[in-house]
Design an enzyme around this catalytic site. Structure first.
Site, PDB file in Angstrom:
ATOM      1  N   CYS A 128       0.798  -1.225   0.000  1.00 15.32           N
ATOM      2  CA  CYS A 128       0.000   0.000   0.000  1.00 15.32           C
ATOM      3  C   CYS A 128       0.832   1.279   0.000  1.00 15.32           C
ATOM      4  O   CYS A 128       0.353   2.339  -0.387  1.00 15.32           O
ATOM      5  CB  CYS A 128      -0.938  -0.004   1.200  1.00 15.32           C
ATOM      6  SG  CYS A 128      -0.136  -0.414   2.757  1.00 15.32           S
ATOM      7  N   HIS A 243      -1.971   6.914   3.648  1.00 15.32           N
ATOM      8  CA  HIS A 243      -0.506   6.988   3.660  1.00 15.32           C
ATOM      9  C   HIS A 243      -0.061   8.239   2.887  1.00 15.32           C
ATOM     10  O   HIS A 243      -0.611   8.557   1.827  1.00 15.32           O
ATOM     11  CB  HIS A 243       0.104   5.773   2.955  1.00 15.32           C
ATOM     12  CG  HIS A 243       0.034   4.494   3.746  1.00 15.32           C
ATOM     13  ND1 HIS A 243      -0.484   4.406   5.011  1.00 15.32           N
ATOM     14  CD2 HIS A 243       0.452   3.235   3.421  1.00 15.32           C
ATOM     15  CE1 HIS A 243      -0.389   3.149   5.446  1.00 15.32           C
ATOM     16  NE2 HIS A 243       0.161   2.420   4.499  1.00 15.32           N
TER      17      HIS A 243
END
Ligand SMILES: NC(=O)c1ccc[n+]([C@@H]2O[C@H](COP(=O)([O-])OP(=O)(O)OC[C@H]3O[C@@H](n4cnc5c(N)ncnc54)[C@H](OP(=O)(O)O)[C@@H]3O)[C@@H](O)[C@H]2O)c1
Length: 334
Positions: A128, A243
């Protein structure tokens, strides 16, 4: 319209929950549905208005599916995915087990969707953290070449699963009540409430973390470029979801900021803001968002042809569940 029987291994987890939501909201043509978890405790998930009990997976049960999504652990993917794919079920694996395996395509559809083929039934989705960089820089790389990439990551706790989110919430409550972080109970290497730490995974002999090595190895595979130099510092931050990346990249050919802005503006899967103040943040842009966000493009002061970019993406959507669903949407059209 043809319907596809679906299995989700890890249906009760963070990514599993998002996957079910996306299959439903994107109206994936699902037929029968089979939910799997560890089988350690009773659990049920809801899908398309019905409740499905979860069970521990077996090869025989998984073979009933046309498409199996693996969103559990490396070990579980290793145990089933190759054999299941050989038996004819499409396997979309979100674990890291097969990402660097030769012959297994590692796919972000808008970056290297051409890697998908009817004969390769096992497909891996990437880590990710690197997804934001892979999507954001795909167009720049094609147009101007990228020879070097440096990344500092700011990774949300949900990247480590549901238990890590619970951990942050517990620590925050205890810290606000008692003025100190509670004792660690395993999981993270350091307290995470009002803190951050430069360790995501274990360290190798050179001192690089597992996450830093994944970013390098997987980006090279996705971009099909073994020569690009990539250096990362991966940091866990007390953010629940989304993120962020600070990226420094050097282009192979000289280019102007205007040309870069134009390229970023038309990169598939990317929403780029040219205005300095319009930068993305995880809270505003990292929650159930389907594109990668980028801003704060500028020339780096350290080298000619080096630029800086700020990137934010939803680790549970584009970094995991959405990417898997997008892969499935493509393979049913092959
Ligand atoms: N979180 C992210 O941002 C992210 C991004 C990219 C990829 N991934 C990958 O996606 C996968 C799932 O991550 P997550 O964040 O959703 O983790 P999670 O919230 O901890 O969920 C893990 C899931 O796997 C199941 N599971 C555990 N052991 C199992 C076993 N032996 N057999 C069958 N199922 C088992 C769990 O079932 P129980 O409820 O019964 O324990 C749960 O449903 C991991 O491979 C991870 O590397 C995660």
């Amino acid at each position: 319209m043809k319907k596809y029987n679906i299995a989700v291994v890890g249906a009760s987890g963070m990514v599993g929950g998002e996957l079910l939501h996306l299959l439903e909201t994107r109206k994936f043509p699902a037929g029968e549905f089979y939910a799997f978890n560890s089988g350690r405790k009773p659990a049920a998930v809801r899908f398309c208005g019905r409740s499905y009990p979860c069970a521990a997976p077996t090869l025989a049960a998984l073979k009933k599916a046309d498409i199996a999504f693996f969103v559990s652990t490396d070990e579980v993917s290793g145990r089933f995915a190759r054999r299941l794919a050989a038996a004819g079920t499409w396997c979309v694996d979100d674990s890291s087990r097969f990402r660097l395996a030769p012959g297994v395509p590692l796919v972000i559809p808008e970056v290297n969707g051409g890697e998908l083929s009817a004969s390769r039934k096992l497909i891996a989705g990437p880590n990710c953290t690197l997804t934001g960089a892979a999507v954001a820089l795909a167009g720049v790389r094609r147009k101007f070449g990228v020879t070097e990439l440096r990344l500092a990551t700011y990774q949300a706790v949900s990247g480590a699963g549901r238990s890590a989110m619970v951990r942050l919430e517990e620590e925050l409550r205890a810290y606000l009540k008692n003025g100190a972080a509670p004792a660690l109970k395993g999981g993270f290497p350091r307290p995470i409430a009002f803190n951050l730490f430069p360790q995501v995974g274990g360290f190798d002999a050179e001192g690089n973390s597992a996450e830093e090595n994944k970013v390098e190895g997987e980006l090279k595979k996705i971009w099909g470029d073994k020569k690009i130099k990539i250096s990362t510092t991966a940091v866990r931050v007390p953010v629940l979801r989304g993120h962020s990346l600070a990226a420094w990249f050097k282009t192979a050919r000289p280019c102007s900021l205007a040309a870069l802005k134009k390229e970023l503006g038309r990169t598939p899967g990317l929403k780029f803001s040219a205005r300095a103040q319009a930068y993305p943040t995880p809270l505003e842009n990292g929650l159930r968002t389907e594109v990668v966000y980028a801003g704060r493009l500028r020339r780096a002061k350290t080298a000619a042809n080096e630029f800086q970019l700020w990137i934010v993406s939803d680790n549970l959507y584009k970094g995991a569940a959405l990417n898997s669903v997008q892969i499935a949407e493509r393979i049913i059209r092959l």
